[in-house]
Design a protein around this motif. Structure first.
Motif, PDB file in Angstrom:
ATOM      1  N   VAL A 200       0.841  -1.191   0.000  1.00  0.00           N
ATOM      2  CA  VAL A 200       0.000   0.000   0.000  1.00  0.00           C
ATOM      3  C   VAL A 200       0.881   1.248   0.000  1.00  0.00           C
ATOM      4  CG1 VAL A 200      -1.803   1.258   1.235  1.00  0.00           C
ATOM      5  CG2 VAL A 200      -1.797  -1.241   1.264  1.00  0.00           C
ATOM      6  N   GLY A 201       0.680   2.116  -0.977  1.00  0.00           N
ATOM      7  CA  GLY A 201       1.431   3.355  -1.098  1.00  0.00           C
ATOM      8  C   GLY A 201       2.764   3.130  -1.790  1.00  0.00           C
TER       9      GLY A 201
ATOM     10  N   ASP B 264       2.588   0.339  -5.034  1.00  0.00           N
ATOM     11  CA  ASP B 264       1.205   0.346  -4.561  1.00  0.00           C
ATOM     12  C   ASP B 264       0.318  -0.589  -5.380  1.00  0.00           C
ATOM     13  OD1 ASP B 264      -0.959   1.458  -2.930  1.00  0.00           O
ATOM     14  OD2 ASP B 264      -1.632   2.422  -4.783  1.00  0.00           O
TER      15      ASP B 264
ATOM     16  N   ASP C  30       2.531  -1.338   4.523  1.00  0.00           N
ATOM     17  CA  ASP C  30       2.530   0.060   4.141  1.00  0.00           C
ATOM     18  C   ASP C  30       3.921   0.522   3.735  1.00  0.00           C
ATOM     19  OD1 ASP C  30      -0.235   0.676   4.588  1.00  0.00           O
ATOM     20  OD2 ASP C  30       0.161   0.657   6.737  1.00  0.00           O
ATOM     21  N   TRP C  31       3.964   1.447   2.758  1.00  0.00           N
ATOM     22  CA  TRP C  31       5.210   2.027   2.282  1.00  0.00           C
ATOM     23  C   TRP C  31       5.810   2.891   3.377  1.00  0.00           C
ATOM     24  CZ3 TRP C  31       6.043   7.252   0.171  1.00  0.00           C
ATOM     25  CH2 TRP C  31       7.280   7.400  -0.427  1.00  0.00           C
TER      26      TRP C  31
END
Length: 89
Positions: A32-33, A37, A83-84
Motif C-alpha cells: 500500500v502506497g 502500490d 505500508d510504504w
C-alpha cells in the motif's frame, strides 16, 4: 482465493508473464502506497518474525531509480497489508 485478489499482479512477476497473478496455495500481503502500490507480495513460508520485519524490495521506479529499494512494513492491526515506509538507495 478471493476473485479480486486473483486478478492482481504479484511483485517480481515478469512483465511478459501471461499469468502474473497469485498462485493457489500461496500467502500474500498487499503493498500500500509508494512505487509498488497495489502489488501483492508473496509471503509464503515467512515466519511471524520475518513478517514483522517487513521488506526492502528492489524497484526501478522509486526515488533512487535502478538499484533502489522501496521499504514496506506491516500495518498495525491488519496482517494483510504492508505500508510504504520510504525508499533507500
Amino acid at each position: 482465493m478471493d476473485e479480486q485478489i486473483m486478478r492482481r499482479r504479484v511483485y517480481g512477476a515478469d512483465h511478459d508473464d501471461p499469468d502474473p497473478g497469485p498462485r493457489p496455495g500461496h500467502a500474500y500481503v498487499e503493498l500500500v502506497g509508494g512505487p509498488l502500490d497495489g502489488l501483492l507480495l508473496d509471503v509464503t513460508g515467512w515466519t511471524e518474525t520475518r513478517r514483522r520485519e517487513g521488506a526492502a524490495l528492489h524497484t526501478e521506479i522509486g526515488r533512487y531509480g535502478p538499484g533502489g529499494r522501496a521499504l514496506y512494513g506491516p500495518r498495525d492491526g491488519d496482517p494483510e497489508r504492508f505500508d510504504w515506509e520510504g525508499d533507500t538507495p
